[in-house]
Scaffold this active site. Structure first.
Site, short mmCIF file in Angstrom:
data_model
loop_
_atom_site.label_atom_id
_atom_site.label_comp_id
_atom_site.label_asym_id
_atom_site.label_seq_id
_atom_site.Cartn_x
_atom_site.Cartn_y
_atom_site.Cartn_z
N HIS A 169 71.92 76.15 -46.53
CA HIS A 169 72.78 77.11 -45.82
C HIS A 169 74.08 77.34 -46.60
O HIS A 169 74.54 78.47 -46.73
CB HIS A 169 73.16 76.58 -44.43
N LYS A 174 65.09 75.71 -28.93
CA LYS A 174 64.81 74.75 -30.00
C LYS A 174 65.12 73.34 -29.57
O LYS A 174 65.95 73.11 -28.70
CB LYS A 174 65.64 75.11 -31.25
N ARG A 216 63.72 81.41 -48.61
CA ARG A 216 63.26 80.27 -49.40
C ARG A 216 61.92 80.51 -50.05
O ARG A 216 61.65 80.06 -51.14
CB ARG A 216 63.12 79.03 -48.49
N SER A 271 66.46 72.88 -41.59
CA SER A 271 67.06 72.00 -40.58
C SER A 271 65.98 71.28 -39.80
O SER A 271 66.11 70.10 -39.47
CB SER A 271 67.94 72.80 -39.63
P1 ADP Z 1 67.24 80.11 -37.38
O1 ADP Z 1 67.41 79.26 -36.17
O2 ADP Z 1 67.60 81.53 -37.21
O3 ADP Z 1 65.93 79.88 -38.11
P2 ADP Z 1 68.51 78.47 -39.33
O4 ADP Z 1 69.78 77.79 -39.03
O5 ADP Z 1 67.30 77.61 -39.47
O6 ADP Z 1 68.37 79.59 -38.29
O7 ADP Z 1 68.67 79.34 -40.64
C1 ADP Z 1 69.56 80.41 -40.72
C2 ADP Z 1 69.28 81.22 -41.96
O8 ADP Z 1 69.40 80.40 -43.10
C3 ADP Z 1 67.89 81.83 -42.04
O9 ADP Z 1 67.99 83.07 -42.70
C4 ADP Z 1 67.13 80.89 -42.91
O10 ADP Z 1 66.06 81.53 -43.57
C5 ADP Z 1 68.22 80.49 -43.87
N1 ADP Z 1 68.00 79.22 -44.49
C6 ADP Z 1 67.79 78.03 -43.89
N2 ADP Z 1 67.62 77.05 -44.80
C7 ADP Z 1 67.72 77.65 -46.01
C8 ADP Z 1 67.62 77.21 -47.36
N3 ADP Z 1 67.35 75.95 -47.66
N4 ADP Z 1 67.79 78.11 -48.33
C9 ADP Z 1 68.01 79.41 -48.03
N5 ADP Z 1 68.11 79.89 -46.81
C10 ADP Z 1 67.97 79.04 -45.80
#
Ligand code: ADP
Length: 174
Positions: free
Chosen positions: A21, A45, A94, A131
């Site tokens: 992130h 979630k 990703r 996450s």
């Molecule tokens: P959500 O609950 O919307 O899935 P996340 O907190 O998991 O939200 O992720 C928010 C954003 O960050 C999403 O666009 C996700 O694809 C991106 N993201 C999460 N982890 C990574 C990573 N390791 N590299 C790039 N983007 C990421």
């Protein structure tokens, strides 16, 4: 022509925020004048941290990045984006699985709210970091310290100790 001021939001659950992130935030702010990391409630979630805890965890990590701030929201993401005057949404990619899901989300958001989504690709080393995976590995006692900031790792350890994890048991056999 006068330069337009572009405010974007980076919405997500951030439970917890990862190095992936942060990589997206660092890349994203190069494209916008202002970027709001928008922490969603995501009640569906299986979350480890409250909304307020997630926001407080992110604040010190972005405080030295000019133009980046953190807020929480508890409504439709596009409504939140409109309410803060954002004209773009930032999302990270990703892999191809992300592309498929994000494509649908971005098309829907554009159709219902006219908001554009801007994607950035993560650094190779964070291409597998999520996450959800971090919560699962940590719950089973695995070491995730390379994938999240040190302060977040400490909070994660503390939270898992509070709720009791496999780490405290002696072996893998139930
Ligand atoms: P959500 O609950 O919307 O899935 P996340 O907190 O998991 O939200 O992720 C928010 C954003 O960050 C999403 O666009 C996700 O694809 C991106 N993201 C999460 N982890 C990574 C990573 N390791 N590299 C790039 N983007 C990421």
């Amino acid at each position: 022509m006068a330069k337009r001021f572009v405010r974007a939001v980076f919405p997500g659950s951030f439970d917890p925020i990862t190095n992936g992130h942060l990589d997206v935030i660092h890349r994203g702010i190069k494209l916008f004048d202002e970027l709001i990391v928008a922490v969603g409630n995501s009640p569906s979630k299986d979350l480890l941290f409250t909304l307020a805890e997630r926001v407080e965890m992110i604040k010190p990590l972005v405080k030295d990045i000019p133009g980046v701030s953190v807020q929480s929201y508890d409504c439709l993401t596009v409504e939140y984006a409109a309410s803060v005057g954002a004209t773009a949404m930032l999302r990270g990619l990703r892999n191809l699985t992300d592309v498929q899901y994000e494509f649908q989300l971005a098309m829907t958001n554009r159709a219902v709210a006219g908001i554009e989504t801007v994607f950035v690709m993560t650094s190779e080393q964070y291409g597998f970091t999520s996450s959800t995976m971090i919560r699962e590995i940590a719950r089973l006692g695995g070491n995730v310290s390379n994938l999240i900031p040190q302060e977040v790792f400490e909070k994660l350890q503390k939270r898992l100790a509070e709720i009791g994890t496999k780490q405290e048991r002696d072996n893998c056999i139930e």
